[in-house]
Design a protein around this motif. Structure first.
Motif, PDB file in Angstrom:
ATOM      1  N   ILE A 168       0.857  -1.182   0.000  1.00  0.00           N
ATOM      2  CA  ILE A 168       0.000   0.000   0.000  1.00  0.00           C
ATOM      3  C   ILE A 168       0.893   1.231   0.000  1.00  0.00           C
ATOM      4  O   ILE A 168       1.728   1.399   0.888  1.00  0.00           O
ATOM      5  CB  ILE A 168      -0.930   0.018   1.223  1.00  0.00           C
ATOM      6  N   LEU A 169       0.728   2.073  -0.997  1.00  0.00           N
ATOM      7  CA  LEU A 169       1.493   3.321  -1.065  1.00  0.00           C
ATOM      8  C   LEU A 169       0.716   4.481  -0.459  1.00  0.00           C
ATOM      9  O   LEU A 169       1.288   5.355   0.179  1.00  0.00           O
ATOM     10  CB  LEU A 169       1.854   3.646  -2.515  1.00  0.00           C
ATOM     11  N   LYS A 170      -0.613   4.459  -0.668  1.00  0.00           N
ATOM     12  CA  LYS A 170      -1.423   5.567  -0.156  1.00  0.00           C
ATOM     13  C   LYS A 170      -2.872   5.107  -0.027  1.00  0.00           C
ATOM     14  O   LYS A 170      -3.390   4.437  -0.905  1.00  0.00           O
ATOM     15  CB  LYS A 170      -1.341   6.746  -1.121  1.00  0.00           C
ATOM     16  N   MET A 171      -3.502   5.481   1.074  1.00  0.00           N
ATOM     17  CA  MET A 171      -4.929   5.232   1.286  1.00  0.00           C
ATOM     18  C   MET A 171      -5.530   6.513   1.837  1.00  0.00           C
ATOM     19  O   MET A 171      -4.956   7.123   2.732  1.00  0.00           O
ATOM     20  CB  MET A 171      -5.156   4.121   2.315  1.00  0.00           C
ATOM     21  N   GLU A 172      -6.684   6.894   1.300  1.00  0.00           N
ATOM     22  CA  GLU A 172      -7.346   8.078   1.828  1.00  0.00           C
ATOM     23  C   GLU A 172      -8.854   7.967   1.655  1.00  0.00           C
ATOM     24  O   GLU A 172      -9.334   7.340   0.722  1.00  0.00           O
ATOM     25  CB  GLU A 172      -6.831   9.345   1.165  1.00  0.00           C
ATOM     26  N   ASN A 231     -14.434  11.223   1.090  1.00  0.00           N
ATOM     27  CA  ASN A 231     -15.653  11.956   1.447  1.00  0.00           C
ATOM     28  C   ASN A 231     -15.754  12.203   2.947  1.00  0.00           C
ATOM     29  O   ASN A 231     -16.830  12.128   3.529  1.00  0.00           O
ATOM     30  CB  ASN A 231     -16.899  11.253   0.914  1.00  0.00           C
ATOM     31  N   GLY A 232     -14.631  12.496   3.579  1.00  0.00           N
ATOM     32  CA  GLY A 232     -14.631  12.906   4.979  1.00  0.00           C
ATOM     33  C   GLY A 232     -14.564  11.769   5.982  1.00  0.00           C
ATOM     34  O   GLY A 232     -14.623  10.597   5.640  1.00  0.00           O
ATOM     35  N   TYR A 233     -14.451  12.178   7.226  1.00  0.00           N
ATOM     36  CA  TYR A 233     -14.323  11.235   8.336  1.00  0.00           C
ATOM     37  C   TYR A 233     -15.470  10.244   8.355  1.00  0.00           C
ATOM     38  O   TYR A 233     -16.633  10.628   8.284  1.00  0.00           O
ATOM     39  CB  TYR A 233     -14.254  12.006   9.662  1.00  0.00           C
ATOM     40  N   ARG A 234     -15.105   8.979   8.453  1.00  0.00           N
ATOM     41  CA  ARG A 234     -16.037   7.855   8.488  1.00  0.00           C
ATOM     42  C   ARG A 234     -16.863   7.697   7.216  1.00  0.00           C
ATOM     43  O   ARG A 234     -17.842   6.978   7.192  1.00  0.00           O
ATOM     44  CB  ARG A 234     -16.968   7.914   9.703  1.00  0.00           C
ATOM     45  N   GLY A 235     -16.438   8.371   6.147  1.00  0.00           N
ATOM     46  CA  GLY A 235     -17.061   8.154   4.846  1.00  0.00           C
ATOM     47  C   GLY A 235     -16.543   6.855   4.258  1.00  0.00           C
ATOM     48  O   GLY A 235     -15.429   6.418   4.561  1.00  0.00           O
ATOM     49  N   TYR A 236     -17.324   6.230   3.426  1.00  0.00           N
ATOM     50  CA  TYR A 236     -16.945   4.925   2.895  1.00  0.00           C
ATOM     51  C   TYR A 236     -16.597   4.988   1.417  1.00  0.00           C
ATOM     52  O   TYR A 236     -16.904   4.076   0.653  1.00  0.00           O
ATOM     53  CB  TYR A 236     -18.050   3.899   3.177  1.00  0.00           C
ATOM     54  N   MET A 237     -15.930   6.058   1.032  1.00  0.00           N
ATOM     55  CA  MET A 237     -15.378   6.177  -0.306  1.00  0.00           C
ATOM     56  C   MET A 237     -13.873   6.393  -0.132  1.00  0.00           C
ATOM     57  O   MET A 237     -13.450   7.268   0.608  1.00  0.00           O
ATOM     58  CB  MET A 237     -16.022   7.353  -1.047  1.00  0.00           C
ATOM     59  N   PHE A 238     -13.102   5.543  -0.825  1.00  0.00           N
ATOM     60  CA  PHE A 238     -11.659   5.543  -0.624  1.00  0.00           C
ATOM     61  C   PHE A 238     -10.930   5.638  -1.956  1.00  0.00           C
ATOM     62  O   PHE A 238     -11.427   5.196  -2.991  1.00  0.00           O
ATOM     63  CB  PHE A 238     -11.211   4.253   0.070  1.00  0.00           C
ATOM     64  N   LEU A 239      -9.726   6.161  -1.898  1.00  0.00           N
ATOM     65  CA  LEU A 239      -8.797   6.140  -3.012  1.00  0.00           C
ATOM     66  C   LEU A 239      -7.554   5.422  -2.484  1.00  0.00           C
ATOM     67  O   LEU A 239      -6.961   5.845  -1.488  1.00  0.00           O
ATOM     68  CB  LEU A 239      -8.458   7.561  -3.461  1.00  0.00           C
ATOM     69  N   VAL A 240      -7.194   4.319  -3.139  1.00  0.00           N
ATOM     70  CA  VAL A 240      -6.092   3.473  -2.676  1.00  0.00           C
ATOM     71  C   VAL A 240      -5.092   3.296  -3.810  1.00  0.00           C
ATOM     72  O   VAL A 240      -5.468   2.900  -4.923  1.00  0.00           O
ATOM     73  CB  VAL A 240      -6.607   2.091  -2.224  1.00  0.00           C
ATOM     74  N   THR A 241      -3.830   3.597  -3.528  1.00  0.00           N
ATOM     75  CA  THR A 241      -2.754   3.370  -4.492  1.00  0.00           C
ATOM     76  C   THR A 241      -1.855   2.270  -3.941  1.00  0.00           C
ATOM     77  O   THR A 241      -1.400   2.348  -2.800  1.00  0.00           O
ATOM     78  CB  THR A 241      -1.938   4.652  -4.746  1.00  0.00           C
ATOM     79  N   ILE A 242      -1.639   1.251  -4.776  1.00  0.00           N
ATOM     80  CA  ILE A 242      -0.811   0.113  -4.372  1.00  0.00           C
ATOM     81  C   ILE A 242       0.298  -0.103  -5.391  1.00  0.00           C
ATOM     82  O   ILE A 242       0.231   0.403  -6.515  1.00  0.00           O
ATOM     83  CB  ILE A 242      -1.647  -1.183  -4.230  1.00  0.00           C
ATOM     84  N   GLU A 243       1.298  -0.856  -4.973  1.00  0.00           N
ATOM     85  CA  GLU A 243       2.369  -1.274  -5.873  1.00  0.00           C
ATOM     86  C   GLU A 243       2.388  -2.788  -5.874  1.00  0.00           C
ATOM     87  O   GLU A 243       2.272  -3.415  -4.821  1.00  0.00           O
ATOM     88  CB  GLU A 243       3.715  -0.726  -5.400  1.00  0.00           C
ATOM     89  N   VAL A 244       2.503  -3.364  -7.066  1.00  0.00           N
ATOM     90  CA  VAL A 244       2.521  -4.823  -7.192  1.00  0.00           C
ATOM     91  C   VAL A 244       3.707  -5.262  -8.032  1.00  0.00           C
ATOM     92  O   VAL A 244       4.235  -4.492  -8.830  1.00  0.00           O
ATOM     93  CB  VAL A 244       1.208  -5.364  -7.817  1.00  0.00           C
ATOM     94  N   PHE A 254      -7.073   2.625  -7.153  1.00  0.00           N
ATOM     95  CA  PHE A 254      -8.469   2.206  -7.184  1.00  0.00           C
ATOM     96  C   PHE A 254      -9.327   3.183  -6.402  1.00  0.00           C
ATOM     97  O   PHE A 254      -8.926   3.691  -5.359  1.00  0.00           O
ATOM     98  CB  PHE A 254      -8.640   0.822  -6.533  1.00  0.00           C
ATOM     99  N   SER A 255     -10.526   3.402  -6.914  1.00  0.00           N
ATOM    100  CA  SER A 255     -11.568   4.089  -6.173  1.00  0.00           C
ATOM    101  C   SER A 255     -12.449   2.981  -5.603  1.00  0.00           C
ATOM    102  O   SER A 255     -12.917   2.113  -6.345  1.00  0.00           O
ATOM    103  CB  SER A 255     -12.374   4.984  -7.118  1.00  0.00           C
ATOM    104  N   ILE A 256     -12.661   3.008  -4.294  1.00  0.00           N
ATOM    105  CA  ILE A 256     -13.411   1.934  -3.643  1.00  0.00           C
ATOM    106  C   ILE A 256     -14.592   2.525  -2.888  1.00  0.00           C
ATOM    107  O   ILE A 256     -14.433   3.436  -2.074  1.00  0.00           O
ATOM    108  CB  ILE A 256     -12.504   1.138  -2.675  1.00  0.00           C
ATOM    109  N   THR A 257     -15.782   2.008  -3.188  1.00  0.00           N
ATOM    110  CA  THR A 257     -17.007   2.357  -2.472  1.00  0.00           C
ATOM    111  C   THR A 257     -17.633   1.045  -2.003  1.00  0.00           C
ATOM    112  O   THR A 257     -17.200  -0.029  -2.430  1.00  0.00           O
ATOM    113  CB  THR A 257     -17.995   3.126  -3.373  1.00  0.00           C
TER     114      THR A 257
END
Length: 144
Positions: A76-80, A83-96, A113-116
């Protein structure tokens, strides 16, 4: 007189603990056998089909065999939250590091990835590096 100085100096060098770097690793690693590690492994297991599909799509232009990505080869390089605190929309950057055969790495890639709760969407695929395959695996490289 020399022996009196040399012997203690050598003993001091041998018995002094090595200096460890306090630099953080490139990505977060939870403690072994912790609940965090369990959750990270679960997350990778759920994300893996999407990772595998993206990797297979990219490498299908270059290789006759689809490389595999194993969960332990995901960083995992970055996770955020997007849509704010306790929101369930994420942007995740990984390296494989996809591999063929007996774990021959073919490259290094970054996927975002955009994850909902209802969807995982590949936003970006960056091929960072190509690794040369061993001679006995050269035949899977597509000729242009």
């Amino acid at each position: 007189m020399r022996k009196i100085i040399i012997v203690p100096s050598v003993l001091l060098l041998l018995l002094t603990p090595a200096q460890y770097s306090s630099a953080e690793p490139d990505y977060y690693q939870p403690a072994e056998k912790s609940k965090e590690e369990l959750m990270m492994d679960l997350f990778f297991s759920l994300l893996l089909p999407n990772v595998q599909e993206a990797v297979s799509n990219y490498y299908s232009d270059y290789l006759t065999t689809s490389p595999l990505v194993y969960p332990y080869q995901i960083k995992i390089l970055k996770m955020e939250r997007t849509n704010g605190y306790r929101g369930y929309m994420f942007l995740v950057t990984i390296e494989v590091t996809p591999v063929v055969g007996p774990h021959n790495p073919v490259g290094r890639d970054q996927l975002t990835f955009s994850i909902t709760p209802s969807k995982i969407l590949l936003k970006e695929f960056k091929h960072m590096e190509t690794y040369e395959l061993p001679p006995n695996w050269q035949d899977i490289i597509k000729k242009n």
